[in-house]
Design an enzyme around this catalytic site. Structure first.
Site, PDB file in Angstrom:
ATOM      1  CD  GLU A 181      20.115  39.591  34.664  1.00 56.52           C
ATOM      2  OE1 GLU A 181      19.663  38.881  35.577  1.00 56.52           O
ATOM      3  OE2 GLU A 181      19.623  39.655  33.533  1.00 56.52           O
TER       4      GLU A 181
ATOM      5  CD  GLU B  83      23.195  37.069  34.220  1.00 55.78           C
ATOM      6  OE1 GLU B  83      23.956  36.139  34.514  1.00 55.78           O
ATOM      7  OE2 GLU B  83      23.501  38.264  34.314  1.00 55.78           O
TER       8      GLU B  83
ATOM      9  CB  THR C 130      17.599  29.731  24.720  1.00 56.92           C
ATOM     10  OG1 THR C 130      17.337  28.355  24.939  1.00 56.92           O
ATOM     11  CG2 THR C 130      16.310  30.438  24.418  1.00 56.92           C
TER      12      THR C 130
ATOM     13  CB  CYS D  21      22.714  28.773  36.550  1.00 55.00           C
ATOM     14  SG  CYS D  21      22.414  30.164  37.666  1.00 55.00           S
TER      15      CYS D  21
ATOM     16  CG  ASN E 299      17.036  27.305  37.500  1.00 57.10           C
ATOM     17  OD1 ASN E 299      16.487  28.218  36.886  1.00 57.10           O
ATOM     18  ND2 ASN E 299      18.246  27.429  37.988  1.00 57.10           N
TER      19      ASN E 299
ATOM     20  N   GLY F  17      18.593  31.716  30.930  1.00 57.84           N
ATOM     21  CA  GLY F  17      18.257  30.395  30.414  1.00 57.84           C
ATOM     22  C   GLY F  17      19.496  29.746  29.814  1.00 57.84           C
TER      23      GLY F  17
END
Ligand code: NDP
Length: 488
Positions: free
Chosen positions: A468, A254, A236, A288, A156, A232
């Site tokens: 992060e 994340e 996943t 996101c 994205n 992602g």
């Protein structure tokens, strides 16, 4: 048409399989590039190169690592037009957004961590009353890089998120094996070329292209990759944790979100309406942090909703390469189908579509076969229905009325996710109170997507594990070792 290669040891490497995947321009439906269909043999080669480069790179002074990363940031800016055009065509995002946000932010990520590493200090403790053992000592903390870091990113915000991981990993002295999404690989490929031109030594940054189930999974399972930084989807992330957990790898995940935007009756609508439109639809809703649930206090609904819908209708959907376009193409036909399936579900669940829901009437001939959807506003759905619980990740927002603060918080917190939230109110006391009660890693008040790279970034619940931003990223990519020097 571009045929990409892996970037390993500063060399262009074809895939061992000899096979390539089609990378489609989603605005036209035409082939844009051919992407190596990598597999574990390519990952092995990249990890080998990264492991070989590690002693040299981790032994390089922070000042020199910083200089090289700053040079890389400069090269991205010098090649801005090339990066912008390729990001827009690969992803479908408007050029204005690639130029105004994505690519400058990639350069900013590199600069931020290249300079942070020059100022990072570690703690020291003078011990005069040890808990056990007695005696006096000096303790100090050494931060040492972990080795080969695995960095896996989504489609994205392709270069923005790719560099958000790579920059702190490299700045702290790790070498990297990275995989971009196979849907949007081109800017990562260009980054490899720029890294070579910037003078990064061979093997310091390695980029392997291909499918997540092959290349991503091989990076995650590789015994010589002790740290995985992943951005992602939640599903996943769960699979990565299942594989990496028993190997005791360091993990930063994340993941997805179902973020609430909360509008209280006392909000300044002049700011709130455009702010909520942006939070709902920026980058076709493929951020996101976008708010997929728009919670509006019932007493202001009649004043808010018509203005919100009018402003949504005014967004210009069309060719991403037109500088005036607000909304470009959805990243792929498959993703558009997924979004449309949620619109069908919304109708089944009793929702009403106030605007959007279809492809735009008029598109330039170039875009006739592209994947487009008008920004869509839905009302009338219960907070616990699937459309209001599952991440859609497209230009779709569902409006949910509420009566009071407690109800707003209950609805906002009532999903498995907890990535971000935004709150619109003129009552400062309420703003702080609500922010504290929201289950989210980031809460914006009277703004959205304002990012200071020093602050912690990440989610709670199913939105992820780890942080992060700023120093958290430096810590993630380093091991903290305590050294205790006895003073007799
Ligand atoms: P995916 O989880 O499908 O893919 C993300 C990356 O992981 C891709 O490079 C993908 O490869 C790879 N991958 C897929 N399967 C595996 C596996 N088994 N092992 C290792 N890697 C794998 O997400 P999307 O690309 O669809 O991105 C959208 C999602 O990302 C949304 O849920 C969104 O909310 C989330 N996101 C979260 C952010 C955050 O900061 N919390 C920021 C941005 C997005 P490939 O696609 O090439 O097959």
């Amino acid at each position: 048409m571009l045929r990409l290669s892996h970037f390993i040891s500063n060399r262009d490497e074809p895939p061992r399989s000899g096979a390539y995947l089609d990378d489609i321009d989603p605005a036209t439906g035409e082939l844009f590039s051919e992407v190596p269909d990598g597999d574990e043999r390519d990952v092995d080669m990249a990890v080998e190169a990264a492991a070989r480069a590690f002693p040299g790179w981790s032994g390089t002074s922070a000042a020199e690592r910083s200089r090289l990363l700053l040079r890389l940031a400069d090269l991205i800016e010098e090649r801005l037009d090339e990066f912008v055009l390729n990001e827009s065509m690969d992803n479908g995002k408007p050029v204005a957004l690639a130029r105004g946000l994505d690519i400058p932010r990639a350069a900013a990520n590199l600069r931020f961590f290249a300079t942070a590493i020059l100022h990072w200090s570690s703690a020291s403790h003078a011990t005069d009353a040890a808990v056990a053992g007695g005696g006096r000592a000096i303790n100090y903390t050494l931060h040492t890089p972990r080795g080969v870091a695995g960095c896996i990113s989504p489609w994205n915000l392709p270069l923005y998120l790719f560099t958000w991981k790579i920059a702190p990993a490299l700045a702290t002295g790790n070498t990297v094996v990275a995989k971009p999404s196979e849907l949007t690989p081109v800017t990562a490929y260009l980054l490899g070329l720029a890294a070579r031109d910037a003078g990064l030594p061979p093997g310091v940054l390695n980029i392997v292209h291909g499918l997540g189930a092959k290349v991503g999974a091989a990076i995650v399972a590789h015994p010589r990759v002790p740290a995985i930084s992943f951005t992602g989807g939640t599903r996943t992330g769960r699979e990565i944790a299942r594989v990496a957990g028993p190997m005791f790898k360091k993990l930063s995940l994340e993941l997805g979100g179902k973020n609430p935007t909360i509008v209280f009756a006392d909000a300044d609508l002049k700011q709130a309406v455009p702010g909520c439109v942006r939070a709902s639809f920026a980058n076709q809703g493929e951020v996101c942090l976008c708010g997929e649930r728009l919670l509006v206090q019932r007493s202001v609904l009649d004043a808010f909703l018509p203005r919100f819908v009018e402003r949504t209708r005014a967004l210009r959907v069309g060719d991403p390469l037109e500088p005036t376009t607000d909304q470009g193409a959805i990243v792929s036909k498959a993703h558009l189908d997924k979004i449309r399936s949620y619109l069908a579900l919304a109708r089944e669940e009793g929702g009403e579509i106030l605007c959007g829901g279809e492809a735009p009437d008029r598109l330039p001939p170039r875009c006739e076969h592209g994947a487009f959807l008008e920004p869509t506003v839905i009302t009338g759905l219960a907070p616990d229905c699937r459309v209001n619980q599952e991440e859609i990740f497209g230009p779709v927002v569902s409006v949910i009325p509420f009566d009071d603060e407690d109800e707003a918080i209950a609805i906002a917190n009532g999903t498995p996710y907890g990535l971000s939230a935004s709150v619109w109110t003129s009552d400062l006391t309420r703003a702080h109170r609500v922010a504290a009660r929201l289950e989210a890693g980031t809460v914006w008040i009277n703004t959205w997507l304002l990012r200071d790279l020093r602050v912690p970034f990440g989610g709670v619940k199913a939105s992820g594990v780890g942080r992060e931003g700023g120093e958290d990223a430096l810590r993630f990519f380093t091991e903290s070792k305590n050294v205790c020097v006895g003073l007799g």
